[in-house]
Design a protein around this motif. Structure first.
Motif, mmCIF file in Angstrom:
data_model
loop_
_atom_site.group_PDB
_atom_site.id
_atom_site.type_symbol
_atom_site.label_atom_id
_atom_site.label_comp_id
_atom_site.label_asym_id
_atom_site.label_seq_id
_atom_site.Cartn_x
_atom_site.Cartn_y
_atom_site.Cartn_z
ATOM 1 N N LEU A 67 0.833 -1.209 0.000
ATOM 2 C CA LEU A 67 0.000 0.000 0.000
ATOM 3 C C LEU A 67 0.862 1.252 0.000
ATOM 4 O O LEU A 67 0.668 2.161 -0.819
ATOM 5 C CB LEU A 67 -0.912 -0.001 1.232
ATOM 6 N N LYS A 68 1.847 1.284 0.903
ATOM 7 C CA LYS A 68 2.719 2.455 1.016
ATOM 8 C C LYS A 68 3.581 2.589 -0.228
ATOM 9 O O LYS A 68 3.812 3.708 -0.727
ATOM 10 C CB LYS A 68 3.606 2.311 2.251
ATOM 11 N N ALA A 69 4.093 1.471 -0.751
ATOM 12 C CA ALA A 69 4.978 1.514 -1.922
ATOM 13 C C ALA A 69 4.244 2.047 -3.154
ATOM 14 O O ALA A 69 4.777 2.879 -3.892
ATOM 15 C CB ALA A 69 5.534 0.118 -2.197
ATOM 16 N N TYR A 70 2.995 1.581 -3.384
ATOM 17 C CA TYR A 70 2.240 2.071 -4.541
ATOM 18 C C TYR A 70 1.856 3.541 -4.370
ATOM 19 O O TYR A 70 1.826 4.307 -5.338
ATOM 20 C CB TYR A 70 0.984 1.219 -4.731
ATOM 21 N N GLU A 71 1.568 3.927 -3.128
ATOM 22 C CA GLU A 71 1.247 5.340 -2.873
ATOM 23 C C GLU A 71 2.451 6.227 -3.192
ATOM 24 O O GLU A 71 2.314 7.277 -3.843
ATOM 25 C CB GLU A 71 0.839 5.510 -1.413
ATOM 26 N N GLN A 72 3.653 5.799 -2.760
ATOM 27 C CA GLN A 72 4.864 6.559 -3.052
ATOM 28 C C GLN A 72 5.151 6.573 -4.549
ATOM 29 O O GLN A 72 5.629 7.577 -5.081
ATOM 30 C CB GLN A 72 6.042 5.957 -2.292
ATOM 31 N N PHE A 73 4.845 5.475 -5.228
ATOM 32 C CA PHE A 73 5.038 5.417 -6.680
ATOM 33 C C PHE A 73 4.195 6.477 -7.379
ATOM 34 O O PHE A 73 4.672 7.211 -8.247
ATOM 35 C CB PHE A 73 4.671 4.014 -7.188
ATOM 36 N N GLY A 74 2.920 6.586 -7.005
ATOM 37 C CA GLY A 74 2.055 7.591 -7.607
ATOM 38 C C GLY A 74 2.531 9.005 -7.325
ATOM 39 O O GLY A 74 2.495 9.876 -8.204
ATOM 40 N N LYS A 75 3.015 9.254 -6.100
ATOM 41 C CA LYS A 75 3.484 10.596 -5.754
ATOM 42 C C LYS A 75 4.754 10.943 -6.516
ATOM 43 O O LYS A 75 4.940 12.088 -6.936
ATOM 44 C CB LYS A 75 3.730 10.690 -4.251
ATOM 45 N N LEU A 98 -3.689 4.954 -11.222
ATOM 46 C CA LEU A 98 -3.247 3.561 -11.233
ATOM 47 C C LEU A 98 -2.868 3.101 -9.837
ATOM 48 O O LEU A 98 -3.234 1.991 -9.413
ATOM 49 C CB LEU A 98 -2.049 3.416 -12.182
ATOM 50 N N ALA A 99 -2.151 3.945 -9.105
ATOM 51 C CA ALA A 99 -1.766 3.591 -7.738
ATOM 52 C C ALA A 99 -3.000 3.408 -6.855
ATOM 53 O O ALA A 99 -3.051 2.493 -6.017
ATOM 54 C CB ALA A 99 -0.854 4.673 -7.159
ATOM 55 N N ALA A 100 -4.003 4.258 -7.050
ATOM 56 C CA ALA A 100 -5.235 4.145 -6.269
ATOM 57 C C ALA A 100 -5.961 2.833 -6.578
ATOM 58 O O ALA A 100 -6.494 2.176 -5.679
ATOM 59 C CB ALA A 100 -6.148 5.332 -6.558
ATOM 60 N N LEU A 101 -5.992 2.419 -7.859
ATOM 61 C CA LEU A 101 -6.616 1.149 -8.227
ATOM 62 C C LEU A 101 -5.913 -0.027 -7.554
ATOM 63 O O LEU A 101 -6.557 -0.946 -7.023
ATOM 64 C CB LEU A 101 -6.590 0.974 -9.753
ATOM 65 N N LEU A 102 -4.557 0.000 -7.575
ATOM 66 C CA LEU A 102 -3.808 -1.093 -6.954
ATOM 67 C C LEU A 102 -4.014 -1.119 -5.445
ATOM 68 O O LEU A 102 -4.135 -2.194 -4.839
ATOM 69 C CB LEU A 102 -2.319 -0.933 -7.285
ATOM 70 N N GLN A 103 -4.051 0.057 -4.817
ATOM 71 C CA GLN A 103 -4.283 0.119 -3.372
ATOM 72 C C GLN A 103 -5.680 -0.391 -3.016
ATOM 73 O O GLN A 103 -5.857 -1.129 -2.042
ATOM 74 C CB GLN A 103 -4.105 1.555 -2.873
ATOM 75 N N THR A 104 -6.674 0.011 -3.813
ATOM 76 C CA THR A 104 -8.041 -0.444 -3.568
ATOM 77 C C THR A 104 -8.137 -1.959 -3.705
ATOM 78 O O THR A 104 -8.832 -2.632 -2.933
ATOM 79 C CB THR A 104 -9.009 0.233 -4.545
ATOM 80 N N ASN A 105 -7.425 -2.511 -4.685
ATOM 81 C CA ASN A 105 -7.436 -3.958 -4.890
ATOM 82 C C ASN A 105 -6.842 -4.684 -3.688
ATOM 83 O O ASN A 105 -7.327 -5.745 -3.277
ATOM 84 C CB ASN A 105 -6.640 -4.295 -6.151
ATOM 85 N N ILE A 106 -5.791 -4.100 -3.088
ATOM 86 C CA ILE A 106 -5.163 -4.740 -1.924
ATOM 87 C C ILE A 106 -6.071 -4.636 -0.701
ATOM 88 O O ILE A 106 -6.225 -5.593 0.067
ATOM 89 C CB ILE A 106 -3.788 -4.089 -1.651
ATOM 90 N N ARG A 107 -6.693 -3.462 -0.506
ATOM 91 C CA ARG A 107 -7.531 -3.255 0.677
ATOM 92 C C ARG A 107 -8.813 -4.079 0.631
ATOM 93 O O ARG A 107 -9.183 -4.738 1.596
ATOM 94 C CB ARG A 107 -7.889 -1.773 0.805
ATOM 95 N N LYS A 108 -9.507 -4.006 -0.530
ATOM 96 C CA LYS A 108 -10.845 -4.593 -0.613
ATOM 97 C C LYS A 108 -10.917 -5.838 -1.482
ATOM 98 O O LYS A 108 -11.963 -6.474 -1.573
ATOM 99 C CB LYS A 108 -11.829 -3.554 -1.159
ATOM 100 N N GLY A 109 -9.784 -6.150 -2.157
ATOM 101 C CA GLY A 109 -9.807 -7.324 -3.020
ATOM 102 C C GLY A 109 -10.758 -7.176 -4.181
ATOM 103 O O GLY A 109 -11.575 -8.051 -4.449
ATOM 104 N N THR A 110 -10.677 -6.061 -4.882
ATOM 105 C CA THR A 110 -11.594 -5.802 -5.995
ATOM 106 C C THR A 110 -11.435 -6.858 -7.079
ATOM 107 O O THR A 110 -10.348 -7.055 -7.612
ATOM 108 C CB THR A 110 -11.318 -4.404 -6.596
#
Length: 409
Positions: free
Chosen positions: A321-329, A339-351
């Protein structure tokens, strides 16, 4: 002849049997079973080990990659390490000097000791004479002049700390004959100039270091104002050029990021569709990029450098989560932050719809890439406009000049 052949066959049988027995012992899993892991010693590098977890029935349950940090020393061990570090420093800090009681050249003040285990911090009682790097500024000392300087050393390892004091006696530098005459000449001339402030003429010394000397005046130097103006202009040019370079690099980087966005999303979609997890797909893209760079099959691209950096961060223990957030920033564009938000959402909620969302994002990205290609074509046409105008003017001149001359004739 037949006997030799039988000997060869027998030798082959013996070697084969011996290798079979050795292989049986090597494949005996009973020697590989363990319940503890040995840590690296202090100063050694962090180790990464793969451990196979085996059940009671002998079947493999899973494999785990573990980062094993070096062991932390106890207080007694740290004290012993500090003593060894002190002995190590005492052996090298004098540098080219014989001892600390007679220092004429720079000291050696290291930043670490004991293979990097112990951190060293130096403090000087007189930074103008001996700075924290060990450089000795004794050029103004007279012959046999000396001065004491107190040096303080602080050793640190984890939460343990120890202090040591050194007394250094600094003497004048040891000059050669030529250097000694230069310094003596400068001192004698400065003394003569400063001692005759009320006289109209300055009588320069006729003898320096017991040798007769003569003087000649150098050519008149260029006005210092010219150098000031040139220096100011150069500084202004450098500042403007540096700012423009930074701005141009930022614009170029952003364009490259946007241009590669469709390719990155497409690769992610393809790998996820092949059954990989998000983490595996991300690592696969980074590994392929590094392999292509090493073999000269690709050039460096900003987005793939950021992907590799994110992959390193995850391997180092930072959460996805933190790594993808830093990637987007770090990419700092709307597309990559999405894209980073989509990956984070997938990890949190398993979309479950991540693949469909990425496919839609891929279609939009390729459409934007087409538009960017059109814009690049228009920019290239605009850049060619000036050369085409110049060529037109040259052609018109070639046609018009002979015509005008013919009318005059």
């Amino acid at each position: 002849m037949k006997f030799k052949k039988e000997r060869k066959v027998l030798l082959i049988i013996v070697i084969s049997a011996a290798m079979a027995v050795i292989s049986m012992f090597m494949t005996d899993n009973s020697d590989k079973l363990f319940c503890s892991i040995e840590r690296p010693e202090p100063g050694e590098e962090t180790q990464v080990k793969r451990i196979n977890v085996v059940g009671e029935d002998g079947e493999s349950i899973t494999s785990v990659d573990v980062e094993i940090a070096p062991r932390i020393m106890s207080q007694d061990e740290a004290a012993v390490c500090f003593e060894k570090a002190y002995e190590e420093i005492a052996g090298i800090m004098c540098g080219r000097n014989k001892n600390l009681e007679h220092v004429t050249s720079n000291l050696v003040l290291p930043e670490t000791a004991q293979r990097g285990v112990v951190s060293l911090t130096w403090y000087s009682g007189n930074y103008e004479l001996i700075n924290y790097n060990g450089n000795v500024n004794n050029i103004s000392f007279l012959e046999n002049e000396c001065q004491n300087v107190e040096l303080k050393l602080i050793m640190e390892y984890e939460d343990y700390k120890s202090e040591y004091d050194f007394t250094v006696t600094v003497y004048s530098p040891e000059y050669g004959t030529g250097d000694r005459r230069k310094i003596q000449a400068q001192k004698d001339i400065e003394a003569a100039v400063s001692s005759s402030r009320m006289d109209g003429n300055i009588n320069l010394p006729q003898y320096i270091a017991d040798s007769k000397v003569y003087y000649e005046e150098s050519e008149k130097p260029v006005s210092p104002l010219l150098f000031v103006l040139l220096g100011g202009a150069a500084i202004l040019v450098v500042i403007i050029a540096d700012k423009k370079k930074v701005k141009d690099n930022a614009i170029k980087r952003k364009k490259e990021l946007l241009y590669d966005y469709s390719e990155v999303v497409s690769k992610l979609t393809l790998l996820l569709g092949a059954g990989m997890t998000t983490r595996m797909a991300w690592h696969k893209i980074a590994a392929d990029y590094k392999d292509n760079i090493e073999h000269g099959k690709a050039v460096r691209r900003p987005v793939y450098d950021e992907i590799c950096k994110t992959d390193y961060n995850i391997q180092a223990g930072i959460s996805e989560l933190k790594a993808y957030e830093q990637f987007g920033k770090r990419c700092d564009t709307r597309e990559y932050m999405k894209l980073a938000a989509l990956l984070q959402t997938n990890i949190r909620k398993g979309t479950k719809e991540l693949r469909r969302l990425l496919e839609e994002e891929t279609a939009d990205a390729f459409e934007k890439r087409k538009n960017m290609a059109k814009i690049k074509g228009e920019e290239a046409t605009t850049k060619l406009l000036m050369p085409m105008m110049m060529m037109l003017m040259i052609v018109m001149a070639i046609i018009m000049i002979p015509a005008v001359w013919s009318f005059q004739i």
